[in-house]
Design an enzyme around this catalytic site. Structure first.
Site, PDB file in Angstrom:
ATOM      1  N   LYS A  18       0.812  -1.224   0.000  1.00  9.31           N
ATOM      2  CA  LYS A  18       0.000   0.000   0.000  1.00  9.31           C
ATOM      3  C   LYS A  18       0.842   1.270   0.000  1.00  9.31           C
ATOM      4  O   LYS A  18       0.473   2.272  -0.612  1.00  9.31           O
ATOM      5  CB  LYS A  18      -0.945  -0.006   1.205  1.00  9.31           C
ATOM      6  CG  LYS A  18      -2.160  -0.914   1.038  1.00  9.31           C
ATOM      7  CD  LYS A  18      -3.105  -0.756   2.214  1.00  9.31           C
ATOM      8  CE  LYS A  18      -4.449  -1.399   1.934  1.00  9.31           C
ATOM      9  NZ  LYS A  18      -4.369  -2.817   1.645  1.00  9.31           N
TER      10      LYS A  18
ATOM     11  N   GLU B 171      -2.594   6.862   7.822  1.00  9.48           N
ATOM     12  CA  GLU B 171      -3.264   7.668   6.807  1.00  9.48           C
ATOM     13  C   GLU B 171      -4.432   8.418   7.441  1.00  9.48           C
ATOM     14  O   GLU B 171      -5.023   7.954   8.418  1.00  9.48           O
ATOM     15  CB  GLU B 171      -3.763   6.727   5.708  1.00  9.48           C
ATOM     16  CG  GLU B 171      -4.206   7.375   4.422  1.00  9.48           C
ATOM     17  CD  GLU B 171      -4.518   6.323   3.366  1.00  9.48           C
ATOM     18  OE1 GLU B 171      -3.679   6.122   2.468  1.00  9.48           O
ATOM     19  OE2 GLU B 171      -5.570   5.681   3.452  1.00  9.48           O
TER      20      GLU B 171
ATOM     21  N   ARG C  84      -6.755  -7.836 -10.145  1.00  7.82           N
ATOM     22  CA  ARG C  84      -7.497  -9.066 -10.449  1.00  7.82           C
ATOM     23  C   ARG C  84      -8.913  -8.687 -10.836  1.00  7.82           C
ATOM     24  O   ARG C  84      -9.290  -7.507 -10.801  1.00  7.82           O
ATOM     25  CB  ARG C  84      -7.533  -9.969  -9.219  1.00  7.82           C
ATOM     26  CG  ARG C  84      -8.061  -9.237  -7.979  1.00  7.82           C
ATOM     27  CD  ARG C  84      -8.312 -10.143  -6.811  1.00  7.82           C
ATOM     28  NE  ARG C  84      -8.531  -9.435  -5.578  1.00  7.82           N
ATOM     29  CZ  ARG C  84      -9.658  -8.834  -5.207  1.00  7.82           C
ATOM     30  NH1 ARG C  84     -10.688  -8.836  -6.032  1.00  7.82           N
ATOM     31  NH2 ARG C  84      -9.768  -8.224  -4.048  1.00  7.82           N
TER      32      ARG C  84
END
Length: 445
Positions: free
Chosen positions: A116, A200, A293
C-alpha cells in the site's frame, strides 16, 4: 484464442469463469479440494482435478499441485479468479515460467500495487490524488505517533501488505493509536508475513467508489465506469451498484481519468480495479488501493456496459483486441449486486451448513451467479459467499424494485443467510435516497 483454461479457484467465480470459457469453445478445467468435490463448478467443468484436502494452503494455494494439474490436463492458460493466488506475483511468474498463459496483469504490476505504501507513492507521482499519510512504513510506535500528530487525528492504521478490508484500525487519539498499531502490526505479521504499517488520514463520513479498468493487449488502458461499494460490514462489501448515485458526470470524468493514469503508471494489462474514497462533503476523492485481479462485483459493470469481463480478460491474455470499441464506451441503465452470504443477518457471523432448499429468483433484469445448488453443504473452510444476486433496470428505482422482488423470491433454507438484511436495506430510506456512506450498516444496527 486460448484453447484450454485451468481455473485456479472455486465456488461461484470458478463456475462463472467456466461458463464463459465453454461459451467460447474453450476446454474448461477445474481444480478442487476434497471438501468441494460435489460442487457445481466441478461437475460443470470439462475436466476436474483434486489438488488436496480442505485446507486452502494444501489445495487452492498449493502452487505445485495446481501446476501439476495444469500439466497433466494439457492446460494452456490459468485464470486465478479472485482471492487465493490471484494477487500472488510469484505465482504469476511461476505460471509464465512454466510456459503457460497467465490470465491477469504482469507480475511486476501485482508487486507494485501489493504494498500500500509503494502504491500510494506511485499514484502520487502519477498525479492520482492520495489521502494525507506516510510515504514510508511507520517503523515503530514512536514513528507512528509522530506521523499521526503531523497528519492529524483521526487516522487509519493499515497493514501495508493487506487488502480486501483486512488489517485496518481507526485511532481517534494517541492512546487508541498505541493500541491499534500493535494490533494491526501483529495481525499483518501473522496474515501477510509483513508487519509494515501505514498511517493515513481517516475520514469519518466517506463513500467507497471504485473504477473498473482494463489494460488492453495494445497497451492502452480503458476505464469501464465506476461502482459504488459503500454498503459494508467490517470493511467488507455487501452491496455494489453502478453507476454510483454520488457521482456526477463531471466527477465521473475525473474518476475515470485518474484510474486510467493509475493503470498507465504501472503498464497495466488485463482487468483491475482502482479503489477510492470519496468525501461527499467536498467531492474530493483519494486513491485507496488497486486490486490487480477481477473483482467480486464485476457483474454490475458487465450489465451496465454490455461486456463480458472474463471474455475480455481471456482476449487480452491471448493478445487479441477487445470485443468493444474503447472509444465508444457508454453506460446504459443501472445495476445492483447483493452478496448472498452464509451468515447471520444481524451480527454477520458465519453460519455454514447443508442447503435444504435453493430456488433462485428469475425474471427480467435478474441474474444469479451462484456457487451452490440444493443438496450442497457450505463448509467452514472458505469464504461465506454463496451467490451474487445481480439486478438491472433502466433506472436505479427500477433496479431496486426488481431487487426487492428477487430477494423475496429467493428460497434458501439450511445455512444462515443475509437475505433478511437485504430486504431491510432495500426499504431503508437512506439507501433509497442514494445519499449514504460506509456507515450505513452500522446505523441500521
Amino acid at each position: 484464442m486460448i484453447e484450454s483454461l485451468l481455473v485456479a479457484n472455486r465456488g461461484e467465480i470458478a463456475r462463472r469463469i467456466i461458463r464463459t470459457a465453454k461459451r467460447l469453445g474453450i476446454r474448461a478445467i477445474a481444480v478442487h479440494s476434497e471438501a468441494d468435490a460435489g460442487l457445481p463448478f466441478v461437475t460443470e467443468a470439462d475436466e476436474a482435478v483434486c489438488v488436496g484436502p480442505a485446507n486452502p494452503a494444501q489445495s487452492y494455494r498449493n502452487v505445485e499441485a495446481i501446476l501439476a494439474a495444469a500439466k497433466s490436463t494439457g492446460a494452456q492458460a490459468i485464470h486465478p479468479g479472485y482471492g487465493f493466488l490471484s494477487e500472488n506475483a510469484d505465482f504469476a511468474r511461476t505460471v509464465e515460467a512454466s510456459g503457460l498463459i497467465w490470465v491477469g496483469p504482469r507480475a511486476d504490476a501485482i508487486t507494485a500495487m501489493g504494498d500500500k505504501i509503494n502504491a500510494r507513492n506511485l499514484m502520487a507521482a502519477a498525479g492520482v490524488p492520495v489521502a494525507p499519510g506516510t510515504t514510508d512504513p511507520a517503523a515503530d510506535l514512536d514513528a507512528a505517533v509522530a506521523a499521526a500528530a503531523e497528519i492529524g487525528y483521526p487516522v487509519m492504521v493499515k497493514a501495508a501488505a493487506g487488502g480486501g478490508g483486512m488489517g485496518m484500525g481507526v485511532a481517534t487519539d494517541e492512546t487508541a493509536l498505541r493500541t491499534e498499531y500493535d494490533k494491526v502490526r501483529s495481525f499483518a505479521e501473522r496474515m501477510f508475513g509483513d508487519g509494515s504499517v501505514l498511517i493515513e488520514r481517516y475520514f469519518p463520513r466517506v463513500r467507497h467508489v471504485e473504477v473498473q479498468i482494463l489494460g488492453l493487449a495494445d497497451g492502452r488502458v480503458v476505464a469501464l465506469g465506476e461502482r459504488e461499494c459503500s454498503v459494508q460490514r467490517r470493511n467488507q462489501k455487501l452491496v455494489e451498484e453502478s453507476p454510483s448515485p454520488a457521482v456526477s458526470p463531471e466527477l465521473r470524468e475525473r474518476f475515470l481519468a485518474a484510474a486510467v493514469r493509475a493503470g498507465e503508471a504501472v503498464g497495466y494489462r488485463n482487468a483491475g480495479t482502482v479503489e477510492c474514497l470519496l468525501d461527499p462533503a467536498t467531492n474530493e476523492f483519494f486513491f485507496l488501493e488497486m486490486n490487480t485481479r477481477l473483482q467480486v462485483e464485476h457483474p454490475v459493470t458487465e450489465l451496465v456496459y454490455g461486456v463480458d469481463l472474463v471474455e475480455e480478460q481471456l482476449r487480452v491474455a491471448a493478445g487479441l483486441a477487445p470485443t468493444f470499441d474503447p472509444e465508444a464506451l457508454a453506460p446504459r441503465g443501472h445495476a445492483i449486486e447483493l452478496r448472498i452470504n452464509a451468515e447471520d443477518p444481524k451480527r454477520f457471523l458465519p453460519g455454514p451448513g447443508a442447503i435444504k432448499t435453493w430456488v433462485e429468483p428469475t425474471g427480467e433484469g435478474v441474474r444469479v451467479d451462484s456457487g451452490y445448488i440444493e443438496g450442497n453443504t457450505v463448509t467452514p473452510f472458505y469464504d461465506s459467499l454463496m451467490a451474487k444476486l445481480i439486478v438491472s433496470g433502466t433506472t436505479r428505482a427500477e433496479a431496486i424494485e426488481r431487487a426487492k422482488a428477487a430477494v423475496a423470491a429467493f428460497d434458501l433454507t439450511g445455512p444462515k443467510n443475509n437475505l433478511p438484511f437485504f430486504a431491510e436495506l432495500l426499504g431503508n430510506e437512506e439507501f433509497l435516497s442514494g445519499d449514504y456512506d460506509t456507515g450505513i450498516v452500522s446505523r441500521m444496527r
